[in-house]
Design a protein around this motif. Structure first.
Motif, short mmCIF file in Angstrom:
data_model
loop_
_atom_site.label_atom_id
_atom_site.label_comp_id
_atom_site.label_asym_id
_atom_site.label_seq_id
_atom_site.Cartn_x
_atom_site.Cartn_y
_atom_site.Cartn_z
N THR A 118 0.84 -1.20 0.00
CA THR A 118 0.00 0.00 0.00
C THR A 118 0.88 1.25 0.00
O THR A 118 0.65 2.19 -0.76
N GLN A 175 -1.83 -3.29 -5.76
CA GLN A 175 -1.87 -4.42 -6.68
C GLN A 175 -1.03 -4.15 -7.93
O GLN A 175 -0.26 -5.00 -8.37
N ASP A 210 2.96 -11.10 -0.90
CA ASP A 210 1.61 -10.95 -1.47
C ASP A 210 1.19 -9.50 -1.30
O ASP A 210 1.52 -8.87 -0.28
N ASP A 247 -1.46 -8.24 -0.39
CA ASP A 247 -2.36 -8.00 0.74
C ASP A 247 -1.69 -8.19 2.10
O ASP A 247 -2.32 -8.01 3.13
#
Length: 131
Positions: free
Chosen positions: A77, A88, A127, A129
Motif C-alpha cells: 500500500t 496491486q 503478497d 495483501d
C-alpha cells in the motif's frame, strides 16, 4: 545501426540522460534563430534509442528501489502510494520485473536472478495483501 541494445552498455543512466538532453535541446532549437544545427538521421536515431535506454534504466532502478523499500519494511500500500498507483499494480509490476530477471540469467552481458536469487526476491515481494 543504433539500437538500445548497442548503446545501453556505453551509458549509465546519468550519461544517457545528459546525451539525450543535449540532442533534444539541439533538436528543439534548430531552425529558431539558434546556432544549433538540426540533427542528422544518425543523431535522430540515437536520440530515439537513448529515450528507450533511459526508460529501461529508470525502470530497472525503480524496481531496485521497490525491492529496497520492501527490505526496509514498506507495505505494498505504501509502495503503491509512493508510485502513484494501487498496491496491486505496484506488486504486479515488481513481480513481472522479478520474472524478467530470471529470464535473462546467464545471457551474455546480463546478470539476472539465479534460482536462489529468484526465490529470495519472490519471498521478499510476498503478497500484495500482506502488511
Amino acid at each position: 545501426m543504433t539500437t538500445p541494445q548497442s548503446i545501453e552498455p556505453e551509458h549509465t543512466l546519468l550519461t544517457a540522460v545528459a546525451r539525450l538532453d543535449n540532442l533534444r535541446t539541439r533538436e528543439s532549437l534548430a531552425g529558431f534563430g539558434s546556432d544549433a544545427e538540426a540533427l542528422d538521421k544518425v543523431e535522430t536515431l540515437e536520440l530515439l534509442a537513448l529515450s528507450e535506454v533511459v526508460a529501461r534504466k529508470a525502470a530497472y532502478g525503480r524496481q531496485l528501489t521497490v525491492r529496497a523499500a520492501r527490505e526496509a519494511g514498506a507495505s505494498w500500500t505504501q509502495i503503491g502510494a509512493a508510485l502513484g498507483m494501487s498496491k496491486q499494480a505496484a506488486w504486479e509490476a515488481h513481480t513481472r520485473w522479478i520474472d524478467a530477471q530470471a529470464e535473462v540469467y546467464g545471457q551474455p552481458g546480463r546478470i539476472g536472478f539465479d534460482e536462489e536469487d529468484l526465490a529470495e526476491a519472490r519471498a521478499l515481494a510476498g503478497d500484495p495483501d500482506e502488511g
